[in-house]
Design a protein around this motif. Structure first.
Motif, PDB file in Angstrom:
ATOM      1  N   SER A 151     -17.519  36.571 -39.832  1.00 51.19           N
ATOM      2  CA  SER A 151     -16.264  36.692 -40.587  1.00 51.19           C
ATOM      3  C   SER A 151     -15.458  35.389 -40.526  1.00 51.19           C
ATOM      4  N   ARG A 154     -16.930  33.049 -43.005  1.00 54.72           N
ATOM      5  CA  ARG A 154     -16.522  33.428 -44.364  1.00 54.72           C
ATOM      6  C   ARG A 154     -15.131  32.873 -44.675  1.00 54.72           C
ATOM      7  N   ARG A 158     -14.112  30.202 -47.548  1.00 54.87           N
ATOM      8  CA  ARG A 158     -13.069  30.596 -48.509  1.00 54.87           C
ATOM      9  C   ARG A 158     -12.007  29.489 -48.589  1.00 54.87           C
TER      10      ARG A 158
END
Lengths: 270, 307
Positions: A151, A154, A158
């Motif tokens: 996570s 990610r 992003r």
């Protein structure tokens, strides 16, 4: 009599590529790049200091991703993206005029639009790499103990995507400004730290008149921490639409820049 | 012979300042010298015929094509600008390689041509050095190299001999003549008459933005020869030398300036200079400085326009 054999077949795309490779090399060698590269590494020092404080001084524990998010919002989004885009975007045209090197470019069989797009691509890639180096290294330092957590990765990607889109769009805008304004840096500073930094906090649809609104709409939510006030009043546009708006704006600014650069007469002062 | 460059009723203003006014001109293959004092409009003319700037009135056609916003034409044109401006961080060779690449040559061909151009301007040894470290003459030579490296049909050079030493000047003049012998067109601007004279007989005289005369350089030379000639001399015994000059028939006048400079006016320049060395030796006079203000193009123009 010898004739250049390739010029007649040299297409627009090859011209852009040739200009790109020339300016990517020149951009890397420029003193300005070194200065901005150093500035873009400031967060790295902050990250290193935070990690040092956590490990050695045993200060209160803040999660790495929390500090990282705050660095992105406070330093990159509010400052570095704008400054990099402003100085590199406006210089695409102005440095050729001030350095009087435009003559070498406009006496080659290369369309003026290809010159501008090639240089834009080179400088944009250069500043994206500059930004990405600082972001990735800061992430690695601050999240050294959580690198196995997908996570977090990610979130990193992003942020990298958002910042890249921001640089692409702002650089296109400042490229356009630089093609027709003599004091484009001054205008750019007023635009960046005046218009962009004020209008984005207006409630309702007014905030959609700034580029920053669409960039902030793409941030992973919720962004918490000391600098979350920078997202105050944000009424985000859906991410898909925000990306489309940023890409359309980039295309429009670049098309306008090419048009002005091709039609305008630039007189090099003696 | 058809014109390589054809301009018609060409005018250019920079705001309220006149750059060029109502110029109509045909330039044929060979070397054409654009001659005029500083600020006459030479650079404006060259910028117009290379599409650097746009005319307010009139048209420019190069090999039958319009120049402004016609990039394909630049595969056939080489331009050596006057300004001493470069991508300073690049080496001379790297600069040439990229300029050639922009001209559309393959990597291998760029390398071959860059090496050849460096050889032509005697910069082979310095090709790897950054331009920032070049001397004035080297900078001028690399500027010339970029204008010839792609083998243009038409070579346009704005004051190409500026900053070159005598040997360098000779080489560039030879290079320009070689271009002519290959049937190409060379347009060279200068404010120094002997420089142009060493390259060509065909000249265009520009003064105050207008074409003042066009044709054979001998016409100008004849005018100069028939015009009393002024020579400025600084020497160890000016009064003695002046007395000797006055005895000669061709010397019309001798004047002194406050700084010791002596101005001699003669109507036979060749005899004067032929006699001078023996006169100096015989009277044991040392010359500190000798110059001929009339060789300055401005003086010729002043004379021609009657001011």
């Amino acid at each position: 009599m010898a004739q250049p054999e390739n010029t007649s077949s040299m297409g627009f795309v090859s011209s852009v590529k040739n200009v790109f490779s020339f300016y990517f090399l020149l951009g890397r060698k420029a003193r300005r790049t070194k200065v901005f590269y150093f500035i873009s590494l400031i967060p790295l020092m902050i990250a290193a200091f935070a990690k040092f404080a956590e490990l050695v001084l045993q200060t209160h524990h803040l999660e790495g991703i929390y500090i990282f998010s705050n660095i992105i919002v406070a330093f990159y989004l509010q400052f570095l993206v704008l400054i990099l885009a402003l100085f590199f975007g406006t210089s695409i045209c102005s440095e050729e005029l001030e350095g009087k090197t435009l003559t070498y470019l406009t006496t080659r069989p290369v369309p003026k639009a290809a010159l501008l797009l090639g240089k834009y691509a080179a400088y944009t890639l250069l500043i994206i790499l500059m930004m990405a180096a600082g972001v990735i290294l800061s992430f690695l330092i601050l999240n050294a103990d959580g690198l196995t957590d997908p996570s977090r990765w990610r979130i990193l990607f992003r942020y990298l995507g958002v910042l890249t889109l921001g640089l692409v769009c702002y650089t296109a805008f400042f490229t356009f400004i630089g093609t027709f304004l003599k004091r484009s840096i001054l205008f750019g500073l007023i635009f960046s730290f005046g218009w962009e930094n004020v209008i984005q906090y207006f409630p309702g649809s007014t905030q959609r008149f700034v580029i920053a609104h669409y960039i902030k709409s793409l941030l992973p939510s919720p962004t918490t921490g000391r600098f979350s006030f920078l997202l105050f009043q944000l009424e985000p546009t859906p991410p898909g639409r925000a990306v489309v708006v940023l890409l359309v704006l980039t295309a429009v600014f670049l098309a306008l820049a090419c048009l002005v650069f091709s039609k305008k007469e630039y007189i090099l002062e003696d | 012979m058809s014109a390589v460059i054809s301009v018609e009723k060409l005018s250019k203003w920079y705001g309220n300042v006149l750059g060029l006014s109502d110029v109509t001109l045909d330039i044929e293959a060979g070397i054409t010298g654009i001659l005029g004092p500083n600020g006459a409009g030479k650079s404006t003319f060259l910028k117009l015929i290379t599409g650097q700037i746009k005319s307010n009135i009139g048209t420019v056609r190069l090999q039958g094509e319009t120049v402004w916003n016609n990039p394909s034409l630049f595969a056939r044109i080489g331009f050596c600008p006057e300004q001493d401006a470069f991508f300073e961080e690049l080496s001379g060779k790297c600069f040439l390689l990229h300029m050639l690449k922009l001209s559309g040559f393959s990597g291998e061909e760029c390398e071959r041509r860059a090496v050849r151009a460096l050889e032509t301007v005697d910069l082979t040894g310095a090709g790897g050095r950054v331009i920032r470290s070049y001397s004035r003459g080297m900078r001028q030579r690399i500027k010339i190299a970029q204008s010839i490296a792609h083998d243009p049909d038409v070579l346009i050079m704005d004051e190409p001999l500026n900053g070159l030493d005598p040997l360098g000047r000779r080489k560039i003049i030879r290079l320009i003549k070689e271009f002519k012998s290959e049937g190409r067109t060379v347009i060279v601007s200068s404010h120094v008459l002997p420089e142009i004279e060493a390259m060509t007989n065909q000249i265009v005289l520009i003064h105050q933005g207008k074409i003042f005369a066009q044709g054979d350089i001998h016409y100008i030379r004849d005018l100069i020869e028939s015009h009393p000639h002024m020579i400025s001399i600084k020497c160890s015994r000016p009064r003695l030398l002046a007395a000797r000059f006055i005895e000669e028939k061709d010397v019309i006048d001798v004047r002194f300036h406050e700084d010791g400079e002596m101005i001699v006016e003669t109507n036979d320049r060749d005899s004067f200079f032929g006699r001078l060395p023996s006169l100096l030796l015989k009277n044991d006079i040392d010359i500190h400085e000798i110059s001929s203000p009339d060789d300055n193009l401005q003086a010729v123009f002043d004379y021609l326009i009657g001011s």
